[in-house]
Write an enzyme that holds these catalytic residues in place. Structure first.
Site, PDB file in Angstrom:
ATOM      1  N   LYS A  50      12.838   9.228   0.985  1.00 44.76           N
ATOM      2  CA  LYS A  50      11.504   8.650   1.051  1.00 44.76           C
ATOM      3  C   LYS A  50      11.495   7.482   0.067  1.00 44.76           C
ATOM      4  O   LYS A  50      12.219   7.464  -0.924  1.00 44.76           O
ATOM      5  CB  LYS A  50      10.419   9.657   0.723  1.00 44.76           C
ATOM      6  CG  LYS A  50      10.355  10.204  -0.667  1.00 44.76           C
ATOM      7  CD  LYS A  50       9.725   9.374  -1.744  1.00 44.76           C
ATOM      8  CE  LYS A  50       8.408   8.774  -1.325  1.00 44.76           C
ATOM      9  NZ  LYS A  50       7.877   7.908  -2.451  1.00 44.76           N
TER      10      LYS A  50
ATOM     11  N   THR B 157      10.988   4.481  -6.210  1.00 45.81           N
ATOM     12  CA  THR B 157      10.375   5.819  -6.163  1.00 45.81           C
ATOM     13  C   THR B 157      10.844   6.334  -4.900  1.00 45.81           C
ATOM     14  O   THR B 157      10.197   6.277  -3.883  1.00 45.81           O
ATOM     15  CB  THR B 157       8.880   5.934  -6.126  1.00 45.81           C
ATOM     16  OG1 THR B 157       8.383   5.588  -7.376  1.00 45.81           O
ATOM     17  CG2 THR B 157       8.444   7.393  -5.942  1.00 45.81           C
TER      18      THR B 157
ATOM     19  N   ASN C   9      -1.442  -1.553  -2.419  1.00 45.61           N
ATOM     20  CA  ASN C   9      -1.206  -1.305  -3.834  1.00 45.61           C
ATOM     21  C   ASN C   9      -2.399  -1.590  -4.734  1.00 45.61           C
ATOM     22  O   ASN C   9      -2.344  -1.344  -5.933  1.00 45.61           O
ATOM     23  CB  ASN C   9       0.014  -2.096  -4.295  1.00 45.61           C
ATOM     24  CG  ASN C   9       1.279  -1.435  -3.806  1.00 45.61           C
ATOM     25  OD1 ASN C   9       1.542  -0.289  -4.148  1.00 45.61           O
ATOM     26  ND2 ASN C   9       2.017  -2.110  -2.949  1.00 45.61           N
TER      27      ASN C   9
ATOM     28  N   SER D 265      -7.281   4.862  -7.007  1.00 43.83           N
ATOM     29  CA  SER D 265      -8.726   5.028  -7.058  1.00 43.83           C
ATOM     30  C   SER D 265      -9.318   5.051  -5.660  1.00 43.83           C
ATOM     31  O   SER D 265      -8.618   5.065  -4.684  1.00 43.83           O
ATOM     32  CB  SER D 265      -9.362   3.928  -7.881  1.00 43.83           C
ATOM     33  OG  SER D 265      -8.981   2.658  -7.405  1.00 43.83           O
TER      34      SER D 265
END
EC number: 2.3.1.35
Lengths: 422, 422
Positions: B207, B218, B417, B422
């Site tokens: 991933k 990541t 991004n 939030s």
């Protein structure tokens, strides 16, 4: 810019016109630029280099009696023809004139492009000589800004040179026209002038709204002073100032082929200046121009200052601050007013400076969001909806600090830069 | 992914089910992943870590007879708790299980976060032991991905561990479920499997759709093989492969706190493997997973390969290619299908590698746009409207070359991004 900003800075046009020392402290104004010091004339015209018909050719002339000068240039190995030319003429420490054009960078244009720059300088010298100022191409610096890779329309440039020398005037309007003529994607002209209580002045104009990066920016800046100063004094003041202002403005990490900052002294005030006073004054004007560039950067919606404290050296602080300022994930989060401090930590940890993750503290606009390497209560609730964001990273390793000015990464930045040449 | 892509790669699910060596050449398929090699079971479930209810917990179990393993990890100094844990357990060169979660990175979570990882590994070992496989936490690697800075909901993680051990199966669907469960902003699961004509296999899942950068991404990748190989052989193959695949994928220059690539061998084929064959096979699977990650990167509209040739060393080529791949002005131009080669030159010149600007040549999709440092006729007319863009920069200084995979910088990247946490 506006009258209110001017009075906010405590100065008015009267400062210069009265020629006096209106107070004990240097006063900075934004309504004046390169013609604020005595002994300088300037102009800006539309020479037809830009298809839009906007102002695109600027001239700054130093009428003396002194002609000492200094310059700093892009560190990019790919240097535009006007940079190669201006570096060469500056080796004498003397300049009489700067001719600047927007509408084309004259970069990556081969030997033909260099000849174009040379011809432009010669045309300026000839026109000024016809007008009564005896000078040669070797006293003419050339600056260009715009798209990389295309030759300039030399018929328009040369006709423009003849015209601009006739237009040239000594008033403040000539300086403002020049500041307009060097704009590319800038939305406002950028000027600043400092009036020193000793009776001498420093003025400046700049452009730069994208490609702003460590080794300057596609940033053209012309600074002038009427203080009596040698080329060596100017060089010292200029290098000290740019290292802490333009070199610490990093909008997108990109470094231009054309960056140029020039400082010319006319000595017309007939006041010899102390190095420290000159350093402070040149710094103040550069710092203000750098702040104006940040505020008008391409696509900016947030003015961001990244400060790193508690570093072992100032260089370490600068490297970490720059790493955070360049991080796309940090910059997009700030665009979204998202206090995503984890991305700041990831950027810090990825920098080449050795850090202790368990000591790092971060605050956004003075609200602590991370201490000892992990989040504090309420960190996700910090309000970053305003236009100014201060990010402070404390490494807790030493006593040194440094700041980088940057902006967010917005839709407007992508829009503006995805449709520039085509 | 789809049947057509599978057959494009020349393999089908039958390859493994028939257990045969269907040809002389290794065959790569994308319909299979970590359970393609013999001796592995996997599962993916929704444990409630993600608020969306999507799959978020994955398990890969090596049933042996061998349990040799190797791993590479992020070079970020800020390392997530699961990275610190997994690095520690890997020092034995032995792993029985990998537990992976999406929905939270467990990074920058302090000592409590590390305890969470430890508890998770212990729970996995206990559950597997209850199920008949005697193991300990020291044989369990842990990987996490998601938002940095928040603790994981441990009640859900621990309940999920109990459930997933029961769900675990040996078929291909378990592997596919696991590949789904590690997705964050990925839009498709990423699997690849190579069937070697000698009768052994390498499988993998990965991933990674953002924060992809030099020191991995990541990016979580679990690779499996049934070839007989020592931990040293696995380590050699894994380091060689990642250096030329994941390390050369650079979407946004950001480097994650959680990057982990693991390679586990069951030895279940009972076929000892030559190092060179293992190297090639692991490289092929990693290379394919890296290509899948590029194609599914956050906000991607263009798949871009930057190749630098004519460098004096491969390292030089890599540094220059990475500088171009990271340049926001290049990436926004490519988003706009704009053949703005001047920005490529500016990025090359700003890199720390010494170049000769007058020797640089650039092509876009095999069309020359710049030679000897300046533009060629028609350079502005090159059509970059398709989804794949190959940028080749020839420095003309030597014989070395290297490529970096990257993407454009698009509105979708900014959108995705700027609204993550939030």
């Amino acid at each position: 810019m506006t009258g209110s900003q001017d009075s906010d800075n405590g100065g008015t046009e009267q400062d210069r016109i009265e020629g006096g020392a209106p107070g004990d402290h240097p006063r900075l104004v934004r309504t004046q630029g390169v013609t604020a010091p005595l002994g300088f004339r300037a102009a800006g015209i539309a020479a037809g280099i830009k298809a839009s018909g906007a102002l695109d050719l600027a001239l700054v002339v130093n009428e003396g009696p002194d002609h000492s000068a200094a310059g700093v240039f892009t560190r990019n190995q790919v240097k535009a023809a006007p940079v190669l030319w201006s570096q060469q003429v500056l080796t004498t420490g003397r300049l009489r004139t700067v001719i600047l054009n927007s509408g084309g960078a004259n970069a990556c244009t081969g030997p033909g492009g260099f000849q174009d720059t040379h011809k432009t300088a010669e045309a300026v010298a000839d026109a000024l000589s016809n007008w009564g100022t005896s000078t040669g191409a070797v006293e003419v610096a050339v600056c260009s800004t715009g798209l990389i890779g295309d030759r300039l329309p030399m018929d328009k440039v040369l006709a423009g040179v003849t015209e601009i020398v006739q237009e040239m005037g000594g008033g403040l309007s000539g300086g403002t026209d020049a500041a307009h003529a060097i704009m590319t994607t800038d939305t406002v002209p950028k000027q600043a002038a400092l009036h020193h209580p000793q009776g001498w002045n420093v003025g400046g104009m700049g452009k730069g709204a994208g490609m702003l990066a460590p080794s300057l920016a596609t940033m053209l800046v012309v600074l002038t002073t009427d203080a009596g100063a040698t080329a060596e004094q100017l060089d010292t003041a200029l290098r000290r100032a740019t290292a802490r202002t333009f070199d610490r403005l990093d909008i997108d990490g990109s470094c231009s082929t054309n960056d140029t900052v020039l400082l010319l002294s006319s000595g017309a005030s007939q006041i010899p200046v102390e190095q420290a006073d000159l350093d402070d004054a040149v710094f103040a004007v550069c710092d203000d121009l750098a702040a104006q560039m940040m505020a008008d950067a391409e696509g900016v919606t947030k003015r961001v200052v990244i400060t790193v404290t508690g570093a072992q050296t100032e260089d370490d602080a600068l490297i970490v601050a720059r790493a955070v300022a360049r991080d796309s994930l940090v910059k997009t989060a700030l665009f979204g007013s998202d206090p995503n401090w984890g991305r700041v930590l990831a950027a810090v940890g990825a920098s080449p400076v050795t850090v202790d993750p368990d000591r790092i503290a971060v605050s956004f606009n003075d609200s602590p969001v991370c201490e000892n390497g992990f989040g504090v209560d309420g960190a996700r609730d910090v309000d970053l909806s305003g236009p100014d964001i201060a990010v402070v990273v404390d490494l807790n390793l030493g006593e040194s600090a440094a700041s980088i000015r940057t902006t967010d990464l917005s839709h407007a930045y992508v829009e503006e830069n995805s449709a520039y040449s085509s």
